[in-house]
Design an enzyme around this catalytic site. Structure first.
Site, PDB file in Angstrom:
ATOM      1  N   HIS A 152       0.809  -1.212   0.000  1.00 39.24           N
ATOM      2  CA  HIS A 152       0.000   0.000   0.000  1.00 39.24           C
ATOM      3  C   HIS A 152       0.849   1.271   0.000  1.00 39.24           C
ATOM      4  O   HIS A 152       0.335   2.353  -0.279  1.00 39.24           O
ATOM      5  CB  HIS A 152      -0.936   0.009   1.214  1.00 39.24           C
ATOM      6  N   ASP A 360       3.754   9.435  -1.178  1.00 37.90           N
ATOM      7  CA  ASP A 360       2.628   8.616  -0.730  1.00 37.90           C
ATOM      8  C   ASP A 360       2.346   7.523  -1.755  1.00 37.90           C
ATOM      9  O   ASP A 360       2.473   7.755  -2.972  1.00 37.90           O
ATOM     10  CB  ASP A 360       1.368   9.478  -0.559  1.00 37.90           C
TER      11      ASP A 360
END
Length: 490
Positions: A152, A360
């Site tokens: 993730h 991110d």
């Protein structure tokens, strides 16, 4: 079989935990039936039995960890080595032989507990950086089930990721899966370049790689959100008490919103600095706009996070002291969690959404902000080009969060953007969100993972018991100063 560090065990009513990922994985499990396995969140110095909670077709299987396990595996290697390296922060990376050994030791512990649940036709989907070596331990126990892994967070390029303690062992662990999924094409390229640099796998083309006689697939699976459900929540949130109070307090001012877990990767300090720069350079904006930053505390047991908590609070206070007035507070900084419904309503009320991480994997706040907007009068997303979401949401105002003045200019542009341009940009991003929901993400990954499925258990494991561990696991573990075969909690 879904594996994640924390397991959202439903309440006694059977309702699943909130959150797009939890809802999507729960739905997939309800369709197929199976287990969700991981840490209970509890600390126990005794080796407690596996706890199983049955709700519908899903069994939630959780295990406790000791304080030593948490300190070394979770707070140590996972969050003070893997996390900073994957987010390109070598300056914050801590190398500890004990933490490295603890990470592999706890992964073997999880593998042994998971082995007691496995059946011949189980498909295993393992999530995130906490469990990279899990497949390697299961393979060494003899399990040949289909195993997929999804990261993730970002995967850094070779010259950064190779600074990771036990780098080659971590990288090798990922080659033991059948499918390795990342958020973006950039992450895929970084990872496959690492494989090539270490001569660890051979490129077979079409995303297929071969290592030690095993063929595995590497691809990007950008995660989505529950687009329609989130839009509905945003529409209904107008009656939410928090949203009503916020709107009343704003009077005729524009709202800028940022929502992030307290983490150095999110660029919160740089964002507040850009907002202050905007007020400095454009005095006409003073008393006309308010910046709301919602930042729940995170990993307070890690010193770097505690330090950042003080720094962000001081920066918000400095900005308010310099630019504020008796009837206007420029920055509202909130250090607590806000409900999903309230967030949806606050997003919908904001003229500008600030999503400016320094790095991110994806960042679902960006997608939630876009989904929550009114089609007739949408707000503007200011998005870091270093967020994975920038690959899909390229109609946002893309910024370099390190460039304070350019980000300040983007805030002003967003506030002054015409309605026509706002609609055009929003429609383009909504089309992406509707074509790639969290359900699509889940289905796409599972479709690849179950292709040419071969789910044979080792001889002697048909009754849920794994075959003996091969001696090689002890030799590999010797690099970390811990004999891993024959795991002992203390």
């Amino acid at each position: 079989m879904v594996v994640s560090n924390r397991v959202p065990v439903p309440s006694d009513s059977g309702s699943p935990a909130a959150g797009g990922l939890a809802v999507a994985l729960n739905a997939a499990l309800q369709q197929r039936g199976g287990f969700w396995f991981g840490w209970s969140g509890n600390v126990s110095e005794e080796e407690t039995p596996l706890q199983v909670h049955d709700f519908g077709r899903v069994s939630y299987a959780v295990t406790d960890l000791s304080q030593r396990d948490i300190d070394e595996y979770y707070a140590g290697f996972a969050n003070r080595a893997l996390w900073p390296v994957c987010h390109y922060r070598l300056d914050l990376t801590e190398i500890s032989a004990n933490d490295t050994a603890g990470y592999f030791r706890v992964n073997e512990f999880f593998a042994r507990r998971l082995a007691t649940l496995l059946k011949p036709d189980d498909v295993i989907w393992i999530h995130d950086y906490h469990f990279i070596p899990l497949a390697a331990y299961l393979r060494q126990m003899g399990f040949e089930n289909r195993m997929g892994f999804f990261l993730h967070i970002p995967w850094a390029p070779y010259d950064v990721s190779s600074a990771l303690p036990a780098y080659q062992t971590v990288l090798s662990g990922l080659t033991r899966y059948d499918v390795v999924g990342f958020q973006t094409r950039r992450d895929v390229e970084n990872f496959t370049r690492c494989l090539e640099q270490e001569k660890m796998a051979r490129d077979l083309g079409d995303g297929r790689w071969e290592a030690d006689g095993r063929v595995f697939k590497v691809d990007a699976f950008p995660i989505g959100i529950e687009t329609d459900l989130f839009r509905q929540e945003a529409r209904e949130a107008k009656s939410n008490s928090l949203v009503r109070r916020m709107r009343a307090s704003m009077e005729d001012k524009h709202l800028i919103i940022g929502v992030d877990r307290l983490d150095y990767s999110k660029g919160i300090r740089q964002r507040i600095e850009a907002f202050a720069c905007m007020l400095e350079r454009f005095p006409n904006m003073r008393n006309k706009v308010t910046f709301l930053q919602i930042t729940p505390k995170s990993r307070s047991e890690v010193p770097e996070y505690l330090k950042m908590q003080h720094e962000v609070a001081e920066q918000a206070g400095w900005t308010n002291g310099k630019f504020g007035d008796v009837d206007w507070t420029p920055v509202r900084y909130i250090n607590k969690a806000v409900s999903r419904t309230s967030l949806a309503g606050l997003y919908r009320s904001a003229r500008v959404g600030m999503v400016t991480p320094l790095r991110d994997g994806m960042n679902l706040v960006a997608k939630e902000y876009v989904a929550s907007q009114r089609g007739t009068d949408p707000g503007v997303l200011v998005l870091s080009r270093f967020a994975g979401a920038a690959e899909e949401l390229d109609s946002a105002l893309l910024v370099n969060p390190y460039d304070t003045e350019a980000t300040a200019n983007a805030i002003v542009r967003a506030l002054e953007m015409s309605l026509e341009e706002r609609k055009e940009r929003w429609k383009a991003m909504m089309a992406r969100l509707r074509s790639n929901t969290v359900d699509h993400w889940c289905a796409n990954f599972m479709a690849v993972l179950t292709q040419e499925q071969s789910c044979a258990l080792p001889k002697g494991a048909e009754n849920g018991h794994a075959a003996p561990v091969e001696p090689t696991i002890a030799r590999e573990a010797a690099h970390f100063g811990q004999p891993m075969a024959g795991y002992r909690r203390n």
